[in-house]
Design a protein around this motif. Structure first.
Motif, PDB file in Angstrom:
ATOM      1  N   LEU A 157       0.318  -2.422 -13.326  1.00 28.05           N
ATOM      2  CA  LEU A 157       0.906  -3.095 -12.155  1.00 28.05           C
ATOM      3  C   LEU A 157       1.329  -4.508 -12.509  1.00 28.05           C
ATOM      4  N   ASN A 158       0.496  -5.181 -13.320  1.00 26.95           N
ATOM      5  CA  ASN A 158       0.831  -6.558 -13.691  1.00 26.95           C
ATOM      6  C   ASN A 158       2.031  -6.632 -14.624  1.00 26.95           C
ATOM      7  N   ASN A 159       2.330  -5.508 -15.298  1.00 31.35           N
ATOM      8  CA  ASN A 159       3.503  -5.482 -16.173  1.00 31.35           C
ATOM      9  C   ASN A 159       4.778  -5.090 -15.437  1.00 31.35           C
ATOM     10  N   ALA A 160       4.636  -4.679 -14.191  1.00 31.59           N
ATOM     11  CA  ALA A 160       5.805  -4.198 -13.449  1.00 31.59           C
ATOM     12  C   ALA A 160       6.352  -5.310 -12.549  1.00 31.59           C
ATOM     13  N   LYS A 161       7.609  -5.635 -12.762  1.00 34.30           N
ATOM     14  CA  LYS A 161       8.266  -6.708 -12.018  1.00 34.30           C
ATOM     15  C   LYS A 161       8.194  -6.449 -10.507  1.00 34.30           C
ATOM     16  N   LYS A 162       8.431  -5.180 -10.171  1.00 34.36           N
ATOM     17  CA  LYS A 162       8.433  -4.793  -8.758  1.00 34.36           C
ATOM     18  C   LYS A 162       7.116  -5.173  -8.079  1.00 34.36           C
ATOM     19  N   TYR A 163       6.009  -4.906  -8.764  1.00 36.09           N
ATOM     20  CA  TYR A 163       4.715  -5.161  -8.141  1.00 36.09           C
ATOM     21  C   TYR A 163       4.357  -6.641  -8.094  1.00 36.09           C
ATOM     22  N   ALA A 185      -2.019  -8.891  -9.827  1.00 38.11           N
ATOM     23  CA  ALA A 185      -2.687  -7.714  -9.264  1.00 38.11           C
ATOM     24  C   ALA A 185      -4.146  -7.700  -9.717  1.00 38.11           C
ATOM     25  N   THR A 186      -5.046  -7.367  -8.810  1.00 38.07           N
ATOM     26  CA  THR A 186      -6.457  -7.165  -9.163  1.00 38.07           C
ATOM     27  C   THR A 186      -6.910  -5.866  -8.500  1.00 38.07           C
ATOM     28  N   GLY A 187      -8.072  -5.382  -8.907  1.00 41.22           N
ATOM     29  CA  GLY A 187      -8.601  -4.174  -8.298  1.00 41.22           C
ATOM     30  C   GLY A 187      -8.824  -4.375  -6.809  1.00 41.22           C
ATOM     31  N   GLN A 188      -9.395  -5.509  -6.463  1.00 42.78           N
ATOM     32  CA  GLN A 188      -9.673  -5.784  -5.049  1.00 42.78           C
ATOM     33  C   GLN A 188      -8.392  -5.754  -4.220  1.00 42.78           C
ATOM     34  N   LYS A 189      -7.362  -6.462  -4.703  1.00 44.09           N
ATOM     35  CA  LYS A 189      -6.122  -6.536  -3.925  1.00 44.09           C
ATOM     36  C   LYS A 189      -5.473  -5.168  -3.797  1.00 44.09           C
ATOM     37  N   MET A 190      -5.489  -4.397  -4.893  1.00 45.24           N
ATOM     38  CA  MET A 190      -4.888  -3.072  -4.831  1.00 45.24           C
ATOM     39  C   MET A 190      -5.610  -2.211  -3.782  1.00 45.24           C
ATOM     40  N   LEU A 191      -6.935  -2.275  -3.782  1.00 44.04           N
ATOM     41  CA  LEU A 191      -7.708  -1.449  -2.845  1.00 44.04           C
ATOM     42  C   LEU A 191      -7.489  -1.905  -1.403  1.00 44.04           C
ATOM     43  N   GLY A 220       0.824  -1.213   0.000  1.00 40.80           N
ATOM     44  CA  GLY A 220       0.000   0.000   0.000  1.00 40.80           C
ATOM     45  C   GLY A 220       0.852   1.256   0.000  1.00 40.80           C
ATOM     46  N   ARG A 221       1.929   1.213   0.762  1.00 39.62           N
ATOM     47  CA  ARG A 221       2.827   2.364   0.822  1.00 39.62           C
ATOM     48  C   ARG A 221       3.479   2.632  -0.538  1.00 39.62           C
ATOM     49  N   GLN A 222       3.931   1.568  -1.193  1.00 36.86           N
ATOM     50  CA  GLN A 222       4.541   1.733  -2.519  1.00 36.86           C
ATOM     51  C   GLN A 222       3.536   2.328  -3.500  1.00 36.86           C
ATOM     52  N   LEU A 223       2.296   1.840  -3.443  1.00 35.14           N
ATOM     53  CA  LEU A 223       1.257   2.349  -4.343  1.00 35.14           C
ATOM     54  C   LEU A 223       0.961   3.820  -4.059  1.00 35.14           C
ATOM     55  N   PHE A 224       0.929   4.162  -2.769  1.00 33.56           N
ATOM     56  CA  PHE A 224       0.592   5.530  -2.362  1.00 33.56           C
ATOM     57  C   PHE A 224       1.573   6.544  -2.948  1.00 33.56           C
ATOM     58  N   TYR A 225       2.835   6.137  -3.037  1.00 34.41           N
ATOM     59  CA  TYR A 225       3.869   7.071  -3.493  1.00 34.41           C
ATOM     60  C   TYR A 225       4.205   6.901  -4.983  1.00 34.41           C
ATOM     61  N   ASP A 226       3.446   6.089  -5.708  1.00 34.56           N
ATOM     62  CA  ASP A 226       3.814   5.772  -7.092  1.00 34.56           C
ATOM     63  C   ASP A 226       2.930   6.505  -8.110  1.00 34.56           C
ATOM     64  N   PRO A 227       3.530   7.359  -8.957  1.00 30.70           N
ATOM     65  CA  PRO A 227       2.722   8.062  -9.981  1.00 30.70           C
ATOM     66  C   PRO A 227       2.204   7.148 -11.089  1.00 30.70           C
TER      67      PRO A 227
END
Lengths: 159, 307
Positions: free
Chosen positions: B122-128, B141-147, B29-36
């Motif tokens: 997100l699914n294309n990014a190795k990091k995620y 990655a899915t919408g539910q998991k991201m939320l 969640g923290r990574q997502l929060f700071y990711d453009p």
């Protein structure tokens, strides 16, 4: 251009399988099955074509002849009229000889609407969730009409 | 990493049984929060308008701006103690913390992106892939998991260690001056009906007498409920860390706390007129400054994730 409510019909039928019941949906407009790139004439005399029709069937329950109710294990199914696979819902084992009534909701009920992030067909990434105000889009109809203007009309409904 | 409920606080509203907090979920969640990556052109992250050092709001901006320098219609809200929040946004448009990120994500003046495309990115990014796997035991990655991951992060952004909290708990560092004590008494008398302790919000929507800004014509809660009684009502914000969350009000029209207090003593639209002398206003402000929680504002766990 407005679509008169009620002209989009759904036919529910079921077929016996050894273990499960299959619920099939046949979307029709004015008596004709709905297909892509096909013109239909509405009751108001307007020509219409559908690009996208999606809706939720939720809380499917089977009422049996002994008045017991069997609940579908999946809380909601997203039906896409132009995705043939979504028009057939496989449910759990039902004794079809004892089946009295099938109950279901068109759309999403108020409980699911306040339950936070859900998965499967209820994942907001399916495009059936309003971002600016919380809640699922129950039914989405998008298409076009040549008269009076060549317009694209989206109808997104909630209750 | 379960949430610690501060002593004397009410039970959280958020149902943790549906989203058990984990260190890995928090980190995703923290990574997502700071990711453009969440925005259409990868320019805007959540942190663009929600900066930790200012209580996770957009300091110095009356109206927050997003993608392509487009300007919104409201001041960005703070992010703190959200496990206790019953509704979200100035008008309560969002009914559950999990669903909150969808609004800025799709707003044409904020991130202007589609959820399905975000999930694709997100699914294309190795990091995620790695982050989703560690959080959910599944790299997809899915919408539910991201939320759910977003909620894991924001549920931890809790402020309960201000000088005021230490004063209430009678701890070291919690000694109030006479001015601060008087400010607290004035606060309890004049402000606490809408801003009750310990959350400093009654979570309701209230009309506080602000004249409407004709360039915005913002009807507040009415926009959502369509009930005339809700016209010009806005969510009562928390006052925690108010020293740094300026400018104030839903449209950021006041830069200084003194202006806010002047509004409340000048308006005749409140249920009871608030009368405060100039000295009393100074005392009240001295008290409000005790709501600053530096442990929260500078907690490294909540900051930009440096690799």
């Amino acid at each position: 251009m407005s679509i008169k409510p009620g002209i989009l019909l759904f036919i529910l039928s079921y077929f016996a399988y050894p273990a499960t019941a299959q619920l099939s949906i046949l979307p029709i407009f004015d008596g004709r099955p709905i297909a892509e790139n096909t013109w239909y004439v509405s009751t108001k005399g307007d020509s219409v074509q559908f690009d996208n029709i999606r809706f939720y069937l939720s809380n499917i329950q089977f009422e049996m002849d002994d008045n017991t109710w069997i609940k579908d294990t999946v809380s909601a199914h997203l039906i896409d009229v132009f995705e043939p696979a979504s028009l057939h819902i496989i449910t759990q084992k039902i004794d079809l000889k004892r089946l009295k009534t099938i109950h279901f909701n068109l759309g999403i009920d108020s409980l699911i609407n306040v339950s936070g992030a859900l998965g499967g067909d209820l994942d907001p990434q399916k495009g059936m969730y309003w971002a600016w105000q919380s809640g699922y889009i129950n039914l989405k109809i998008e298409g076009r009409s040549p008269l009076p203007l060549r317009i694209f009309y989206p109808h997104h409904l909630c209750f | 990493m379960p949430l610690v409920i501060p002593k004397g606080w009410p039970k959280p509203v958020y149902d943790f049984s549906k989203n058990p907090l984990t260190k890995e979920g928090f980190e995703l969640g923290r990574q997502l929060f700071y990711d453009p990556i969440l925005s259409r052109d990868s320019t805007i992250s959540c942190a663009s308008c929600h900066l930790q050092a200012t209580g996770f709001t957009h300091v110095d901006h009356d109206l927050s701006h997003g993608i392509d320098d487009k300007v919104g219609t409201r001041n960005s809200m703070t992010i703190m103690n959200l496990a206790w929040s019953k509704n979200f946004m100035w008008d309560g448009a969002v009914n559950h913390l999990d669903m909150q990120p969808l609004a800025p994500l799709s707003s044409s003046v904020e991130m202007d992106e589609k959820l399905a495309r975000v999930i694709q990115k997100l699914n294309n990014a190795k990091k995620y892939k790695a982050l989703f796997f560690s959080a959910f035991n599944d790299s997809l990655a899915t919408g539910q998991k991201m939320l759910l991951a977003f909620s894991q992060f924001t549920l931890h952004l809790n402020s309960s260690n201000s000088k005021y909290d230490k004063y209430i708990r009678e701890e070291a560092g919690g000694t109030f001056t006479d001015q601060e004590k008087n400010g607290l008494q004035l606060f309890r008398k004049h402000c606490a009906s809408c801003h009750p302790e310990p959350l400093f919000t009654n979570q309701n929507f209230e009309k506080n007498g602000l004249p409407i800004d004709p360039t915005l014509n913002d009807l507040g809660r009415f926009t959502i409920t369509r009930m005339p009684v809700d016209s010009f009502k806005f969510k009562v914000p928390t006052l925690r860390n108010i020293q740094f969350t300026f400018p104030y009000m839903h449209d950021g029209r006041f830069k200084k706390l003194r202006e806010v207090l002047n509004h409340y003593t000048e308006t005749d639209e409140l249920k009871a007129q608030i009368v405060l002398s100039s000295n009393e206003k100074a005392d009240l402000i001295a008290f409000l400054l005790t709501l600053t929680d530096n442990d929260f504002l500078f907690d490294k766990r909540f900051g930009f994730p440096k690799d």
